[in-house]
Design a protein around this motif. Structure first.
Motif, mmCIF file in Angstrom:
data_model
loop_
_atom_site.group_PDB
_atom_site.id
_atom_site.type_symbol
_atom_site.label_atom_id
_atom_site.label_comp_id
_atom_site.label_asym_id
_atom_site.label_seq_id
_atom_site.Cartn_x
_atom_site.Cartn_y
_atom_site.Cartn_z
ATOM 1 N N VAL A 60 -56.704 117.426 -17.560
ATOM 2 C CA VAL A 60 -56.071 118.081 -16.414
ATOM 3 C C VAL A 60 -56.633 117.518 -15.110
ATOM 4 C CG1 VAL A 60 -55.825 120.259 -15.173
ATOM 5 C CG2 VAL A 60 -55.507 120.194 -17.657
ATOM 6 N N ALA A 61 -57.954 117.400 -15.041
ATOM 7 C CA ALA A 61 -58.592 116.871 -13.831
ATOM 8 C C ALA A 61 -58.133 115.440 -13.556
ATOM 9 C CB ALA A 61 -60.110 116.933 -13.972
ATOM 10 N N CYS A 62 -58.031 114.628 -14.605
ATOM 11 C CA CYS A 62 -57.566 113.249 -14.443
ATOM 12 C C CYS A 62 -56.129 113.210 -13.934
ATOM 13 C CB CYS A 62 -57.654 112.509 -15.776
ATOM 14 S SG CYS A 62 -59.325 112.106 -16.332
ATOM 15 N N ALA A 63 -55.278 114.082 -14.469
ATOM 16 C CA ALA A 63 -53.879 114.104 -14.045
ATOM 17 C C ALA A 63 -53.750 114.531 -12.593
ATOM 18 C CB ALA A 63 -53.071 115.018 -14.948
ATOM 19 N N LEU A 64 -54.534 115.522 -12.185
ATOM 20 C CA LEU A 64 -54.501 115.943 -10.780
ATOM 21 C C LEU A 64 -54.911 114.796 -9.864
ATOM 22 C CD1 LEU A 64 -56.046 119.523 -10.973
ATOM 23 C CD2 LEU A 64 -53.677 118.949 -10.419
ATOM 24 N N ASP A 65 -55.808 113.963 -10.340
ATOM 25 C CA ASP A 65 -56.330 112.868 -9.515
ATOM 26 C C ASP A 65 -55.443 111.623 -9.560
ATOM 27 O OD1 ASP A 65 -58.321 111.530 -7.901
ATOM 28 O OD2 ASP A 65 -58.975 110.498 -9.724
ATOM 29 N N LYS A 66 -54.889 111.311 -10.745
ATOM 30 C CA LYS A 66 -54.264 110.002 -10.948
ATOM 31 C C LYS A 66 -52.738 110.009 -11.004
ATOM 32 C CE LYS A 66 -58.192 107.698 -11.791
ATOM 33 N NZ LYS A 66 -58.662 106.526 -11.015
ATOM 34 N N ALA A 67 -52.133 111.153 -11.329
ATOM 35 C CA ALA A 67 -50.681 111.153 -11.566
ATOM 36 C C ALA A 67 -49.910 110.761 -10.313
ATOM 37 C CB ALA A 67 -50.236 112.516 -12.059
ATOM 38 N N LYS A 68 -48.871 109.984 -10.517
ATOM 39 C CA LYS A 68 -48.029 109.509 -9.427
ATOM 40 C C LYS A 68 -46.733 110.317 -9.392
ATOM 41 C CE LYS A 68 -49.872 104.808 -9.728
ATOM 42 N NZ LYS A 68 -49.539 103.375 -9.948
ATOM 43 N N PRO A 69 -45.946 110.205 -8.326
ATOM 44 C CA PRO A 69 -44.656 110.897 -8.280
ATOM 45 C C PRO A 69 -43.784 110.527 -9.467
ATOM 46 C CG PRO A 69 -45.241 110.106 -6.108
ATOM 47 C CD PRO A 69 -46.255 109.523 -7.049
ATOM 48 N N GLY A 70 -42.985 111.490 -9.901
ATOM 49 C CA GLY A 70 -42.169 111.311 -11.089
ATOM 50 C C GLY A 70 -42.726 112.124 -12.241
ATOM 51 N N PHE A 71 -42.132 111.969 -13.410
ATOM 52 C CA PHE A 71 -42.590 112.694 -14.597
ATOM 53 C C PHE A 71 -43.141 111.733 -15.627
ATOM 54 C CE2 PHE A 71 -41.723 114.095 -18.979
ATOM 55 C CZ PHE A 71 -42.619 115.158 -19.023
ATOM 56 N N GLU A 72 -44.271 112.101 -16.203
ATOM 57 C CA GLU A 72 -44.835 111.382 -17.339
ATOM 58 C C GLU A 72 -45.395 112.396 -18.324
ATOM 59 O OE1 GLU A 72 -44.830 108.300 -18.248
ATOM 60 O OE2 GLU A 72 -44.317 107.179 -16.443
ATOM 61 N N ALA A 73 -45.277 112.069 -19.615
ATOM 62 C CA ALA A 73 -45.866 112.891 -20.673
ATOM 63 C C ALA A 73 -46.969 112.088 -21.357
ATOM 64 C CB ALA A 73 -44.808 113.298 -21.691
#
Length: 290
Positions: free
Chosen positions: A209-222
């Motif tokens: 979760v922490a990584c996703a908050l930091d690294k996720a870009k616009p759009g959707f990824e699973a």
């Protein structure tokens, strides 16, 4: 960031709140039950008015949030009647996504599920290790909702190209106390074949979760989120050969390597599990140690 966590009183939620707080985020837990205090608010996620109201601000508490971590749901099939599971989980997720959109929140991380991969694998998976590349295979109402949530996330991010939604397909969440039961799995390889012998330590789930908050870009990824090893002391290759003899193994498996591929999460999110049950339960021996 100011982060709101739905379902923060649950098994994974407790680890997530602990990790995000340690990382320096200001965290609020929205749930039906929890420890009373400034970091907790009672909310029924099925009520859109309550959700959008608290996302916009709350007297004496906050004026809004920068990110949402959505974990609140009936957490597995069979806990409630199928129709109740569908109604609760689908409506809650729509309300959270829509309320975040109305409140101008641009980052959402939420709990999808390993079940979309075809659990309990009564029908063989297309290959091993499984990954995010083949179409979803829901086999229960719970899993069907998870698939629909992922499609809903696709549409929400299409509507708003600045919005980031990350679906984390968590494996079976475990706390250290749960590892005491693991030795019994060795008696029958079929006992845990339903999820390819996978698991996720709650602390590593929180890391994802922490990584996703930091690294996720616009759009959707699973992303599949599991630990790097299985729950078994036997080798992964022998398990696959015995239980899924007709399934192609597409890579050389390490001795205890997970068959729920986490390569994508490692590559794009920097996910790196740290808490194997083999270290947390030191009295357990493996065949290579006998």
């Amino acid at each position: 960031m100011r982060v709101v966590v739905t379902g923060g009183s649950g098994k994974l939620g407790r680890s997530v709140i602990r990790r995000l707080s340690q990382d320096g985020h200001e965290v609020t837990n929205l749930d039906r039950t929890g420890e009373r205090g400034r970091g907790f608010t009672v909310v029924d996620l099925r009520d859109y008015g309550q959700v959008v109201d608290v996302f916009m601000g709350l007297d004496d508490r906050h004026t809004g949030f920068d990110a949402v971590v959505h974990l609140g749901a009936i957490p597995a099939p069979g806990i409630a009647p199928d129709a109740a599971t569908f109604e609760n989980n689908m409506l809650a997720t729509y309300n959270v996504f829509q309320a975040a959109r109305r409140a101008g929140i641009k980052k959402i991380v939420y709990a999808s599920s390993e079940t979309v991969l075809g659990l309990p694998f009564d029908v063989d998976p297309p290959y091993i290790p499984v990954d995010e590349e083949y179409p979803a295979r829901p086999e229960s109402t719970y899993s069907l909702v998870k698939v629909l949530e992922e499609q809903m996330a696709v549409e929400f991010t299409r509507w708003d190209p600045e919005l980031s939604i990350t679906g984390l397909r968590f494996s079976n969440v475990m706390d250290p106390a749960d590892y005491e039961a693991f030795p019994a799995f060795d008696a029958d390889a079929a006992l845990r074949k339903w999820n390819l012998w996978g698991y996720i330590d709650g602390r590593d789930g929180a890391q994802a979760v922490a990584c996703a908050l930091d690294k996720a870009k616009p759009g959707f990824e699973a992303f599949i989120i599991a630990n790097e090893d299985t729950v078994m002391s036997r080798s992964s290759a022998s398990l696959a050969a015995e239980v899924f003899p007709n399934v192609k193994v597409v890579k050389d498996l390490g001795e205890h390597e997970t068959m729920l591929s986490i390569d994508k999460a490692k590559r794009l999110l920097g996910f790196a599990p740290e808490h194997s049950w083999r270290a947390s339960y030191p009295n357990r021996t493996t065949p290579t140690e006998d």
